[in-house]
Design an enzyme around this catalytic site. Structure first.
Site, mmCIF file in Angstrom:
data_model
loop_
_atom_site.group_PDB
_atom_site.id
_atom_site.type_symbol
_atom_site.label_atom_id
_atom_site.label_comp_id
_atom_site.label_asym_id
_atom_site.label_seq_id
_atom_site.Cartn_x
_atom_site.Cartn_y
_atom_site.Cartn_z
ATOM 1 N N HIS A 149 6.341 10.193 18.640
ATOM 2 C CA HIS A 149 5.100 10.510 17.917
ATOM 3 C C HIS A 149 3.363 10.948 18.490
ATOM 4 O O HIS A 149 3.150 11.293 18.322
ATOM 5 C CB HIS A 149 4.840 9.050 17.167
ATOM 6 C CG HIS A 149 6.640 8.383 16.215
ATOM 7 N ND1 HIS A 149 6.631 9.319 15.275
ATOM 8 C CD2 HIS A 149 6.442 7.948 16.083
ATOM 9 C CE1 HIS A 149 7.799 9.484 14.987
ATOM 10 N NE2 HIS A 149 8.275 7.428 15.618
ATOM 11 N N HIS B 244 10.379 6.546 21.902
ATOM 12 C CA HIS B 244 10.205 6.691 20.507
ATOM 13 C C HIS B 244 9.029 7.295 20.258
ATOM 14 O O HIS B 244 8.635 7.993 19.279
ATOM 15 C CB HIS B 244 10.665 5.329 19.890
ATOM 16 C CG HIS B 244 10.850 5.730 18.508
ATOM 17 N ND1 HIS B 244 12.046 6.843 17.750
ATOM 18 C CD2 HIS B 244 9.647 5.337 17.299
ATOM 19 C CE1 HIS B 244 11.745 6.320 15.626
ATOM 20 N NE2 HIS B 244 10.400 5.845 16.257
ATOM 21 N N GLU B 245 8.338 6.183 20.586
ATOM 22 C CA GLU B 245 6.132 5.959 20.236
ATOM 23 C C GLU B 245 5.849 6.996 21.239
ATOM 24 O O GLU B 245 4.961 7.492 20.574
ATOM 25 C CB GLU B 245 6.557 4.474 20.655
ATOM 26 C CG GLU B 245 6.636 3.520 19.627
ATOM 27 C CD GLU B 245 6.657 3.792 17.908
ATOM 28 O OE1 GLU B 245 5.914 4.406 18.051
ATOM 29 O OE2 GLU B 245 7.606 3.141 17.577
#
Length: 450
Positions: free
Chosen positions: A26, A22-23
């Site tokens: 980003h 997920h990170e």
């Protein structure tokens, strides 16, 4: 103790994988948009390990493994030197900020598809939705032993777990389910399972059992393993006896015995228990004993424990080639997304109990149970968790990615960013909502332990 340690370990592994992807979503898009990333952390709190790359980003693994974050250069948080302002997140165009924010959930969606592809290449072991002996509503509807569920409400069913989910959703909506069956002789038939007749406040985790459905792979022969000292069967039945009938009603499965013994006890007279013993068929007279330990629901007991049998071989394994697994993974992702969104809708409308909201304790237990079942089930669990993380993060709740995306969409419409006061109010509301949901999740987790 080993279960506790296993649950903690597999939860940490699961969250570590999901949060990292997920990170990274980003981080990767932020770097492509020219944003300076200061820190990429898996976990919160004091760093246990840290490295800095050539671009100046710190990569860290922190002590509290319940999430993670990507910290970017941003003038709203601290003063940025004039020469670096072009690298600040807040100075990027609204479309770039939307891309960076949406990249986290997108990474989880892609991870879900990739994991499901891997599951189908490895081969997911499961059981078909073939029925055992039905009772209650299922028997009334004509869902007979040996028939296989092929569709529920027009939805294709391959495994018993898919059938269970589809029936649970129908029961939550308070409606009957249209079930298409493939009979043992190869013929096809349509049945209506009257789930609308389930009792008020039924346990949503026990829909199939409450409807009287038993699955063939769970069938256990009614062979006596041992007698309960002082029980009704002592001196009449013997270990090794196979119960064939109770008071004239044929027994195919051990799951039928409690209901038949209750009927016999309620009738108030001794009954005949037909058993197979050493190749002979015997009819033995027996009176059940009443169990008064539960005053509000007294039961009649036979006083036996059935012999355990090994689980049968899986008969609905799903395995595809490298190419064919791609559309299979996409279809499964779409199905899981529809089920997840459907459950959220039912929670909001009140059709589903709030007991379905679970927290880290339940996640840890399910992760451990999935790991014990095999690599295919654990990878499938990771895929489902990754998809859930994607969907939850896209909810328009301030503090989540979806809340930030809502801010940026408003900015596009009005032509300027929301005021800091409005965003601060939204963040407070978002925190309150998340705190409430987390409190409810922990409460349900604690209830689940007992």
């Amino acid at each position: 103790m080993m279960d506790l340690l296993g649950s903690i370990w597999w939860m940490v592994v699961s969250l570590g994988i999901l949060v990292t992807f997920h990170e990274f979503g980003h981080y990767w898009v932020a770097r492509r948009c020219g944003v300076q990333v200061l820190r990429f952390s898996v976990g919160f709190g004091r760093p246990l390990w840290m490295r800095r790359n050539a671009a100046g980003t710190e990569f860290a693994i922190a002590s509290i493994p319940l999430g993670g974050y990507v910290k970017m250069l941003d003038e709203r948080e601290y003063e940025v030197p004039a020469g670096q302002r072009q690298y600040a997140f807040n100075n990027k165009s609204v479309w770039q900020r939307i891309a960076i924010t949406a990249a986290g959930p997108a990474a989880n969606l892609l991870l879900c598809i990739a994991l499901l592809w891997l599951v189908f290449v490895i081969g997911r072991q499961d059981y078909s939705a073939t029925l055992g002996v039905s009772t209650g509503l299922a028997a009334e509807a004509g869902l007979g032993q040996g028939s296989r569920i092929e569709q529920i409400d027009g939805r294709r069913i391959t495994t018993w777990s898919e059938a269970t989910m589809a029936l649970t959703m129908a029961a939550m909506d308070g409606r009957d389910a249209s079930v298409q069956l493939r009979q043992a002789d190869g013929s096809s038939s349509q049945r209506q399972l009257p789930l609308s007749r389930l009792p008020e406040g039924f346990d949503e985790r026990q829909v199939t059992a409450l409807a009287g459905l038993n699955w063939a792979f769970m069938a256990v022969p009614a062979r006596i393993g041992q007698l309960v000292p002082g029980g009704a069967a002592e001196g009449v039945l013997l270990p090794g006896d196979l119960i064939l009938a109770i008071d004239g009603q044929r027994v195919e499965d051990a799951s039928q015995v409690p209901a038949l013994i209750n009927q016999l006890g309620t009738a108030g007279h001794p009954g005949l228990i037909e058993v197979q013993r050493s190749g002979q068929r015997l009819a033995l007279e027996l009176s059940p004993q009443q169990d008064r330990s539960q005053a509000d629901n007294p039961r009649w007991l036979l006083g036996v424990q059935f012999a355990a049998v090994p689980m049968p071989e899986h008969d609905a394994s799903q395995r595809y080639g490298l190419v064919a697994a791609v559309p299979a993974a996409l279809r499964e992702t779409a199905r899981l997304a529809a089920d997840t969104l459907g459950m959220m809708r039912r929670l909001v409308t009140g059709n589903a109990s709030l007991q379905n909201i679970s927290g880290p304790v339940t996640i840890a237990r399910v992760a451990n149970a999935s790991a014990k079942r095999g690599v295919d089930w654990f990878v499938y669990f990771l895929a489902l968790m990754s998809l859930s993380l994607c969907i939850i993060n896209l909810l328009p709740i301030p503090i989540l990615d979806g809340g930030h995306l809502l801010y940026y969409l408003i900015e596009l419409v009005k032509g300027s960013p929301l005021s800091e006061k409005s965003m601060a109010l939204g963040q407070s509301i978002g925190l309150a909502l998340l705190a409430g949901l987390m409190g409810l999740a922990f409460y349900n987790d604690i209830l689940g332990l007992f």
